[in-house]
Write a protein that holds these residues in place. Sequence first.
Motif: not given
Length: 392
Positions: A183-202
């Motif tokens: 995967p694109d390194p910048a995108a993968l790093a961002a997704c990893t860093a912000r994984a906890n944001d998924l908790m805000a989704l339905s």
Amino acid sequence: MVTLPKADWRTRPGMKRLLSALDADQGASRYVGGAVRDSLLGIPVSDVDIATRIEPDEVVKRLEKARIKAIPTGIAHGTVTAVSGGSVVEVTTLRSDVTTDGRRATVAFTDDWREDAARRDFTINALYADPVSGEIFDYFGGLEDMKAGRIRFIGEPLERIAEDHLRILRFFRFHARFGQGDPDPAALAACTARANDLMALSRERIADELLKLLGMPLPSPTVAIMLDRGILRPVLPEIAASAMASLDRLIAAENAAGIDADPLRRLSALLPRDSLLAEKLAVRLKLSNRARQRLACAAEGDLAANPHALAYRTGMPCAVDRLLLADRPTDAAELKDWPIPKLPIGGGALVARGLTAGPKVARTLRAIEDAWVDAGFPTGDAFKAIVAEAMA
């Protein structure tokens, strides 16, 4: 100049009338998104989207004047569904985000194509095509990324994820479908860093994206990356990294049996063999009652030696799930064209033969059914013998 190839969807019934109503010949409207991307990749197109400079209320007026059904499905955000000659097309006014909170956005309408493209998630989804000339408009390098099999956010990945947390899961789904290599390194790093944001989704939105990903022909490499990076841990802690071996075995069994991929079955492969846990997870994801029952049934893991008996007892979907999860593709394949038979006798017939109505009828009927299933569902004289023995 790159141009949109000829494709059946471009000549669907009602499409010409719709484009005329939206002044496509004057440059006011363009095809956008998946239909453009998939046509360039030579894969079938299902949904068609049109972006337009015309504001939503005016879109509705024009469609109605052209006798095209207009459904204001998301008119506050600029989207009108047009039904023209049986073709269903989403028409969305060019827009920019004013405010976002990770789940929804407040938008303003614009007439700037690049500004509209800038609010989209990935470069390969921000391709526009002139319906008349077929000319492709690519503002952020989507054509190059598509050729390279690279899924890349438009702009700064962390900012795009902050605007809509679901983009984390969409990134992995699109990588599983279109990506090549890592995967694109910048995108993968961002997704990893912000994984906890998924908790805000339905949980419904999470389930929808996860099942779409698992339904891909070969999701394993992408799912392995997600588990290794802890992407799903905040919302689905039941899924462990060790589950990948189970998923790989299941996919191999599906292929060996010639049975279509099933995202629910693949989700089951990622879970422990615990029916109560599976049912609780299904409730948390707000899956349908049928899906909840199926996950719980697959997780029980009890297997009959005879696959037909298993299908009769549990139902076809659960039987196929259990057999494939147990790496029994040959047995699962036996069930593909097998109609589940119905017990050829009922309680009324037993009473007519002399049994007294009540518990004895139920016990006898159950004994007949058990013997019939164990014997391989015989008919004719063989079945009559089973009935006679049970009533003796």
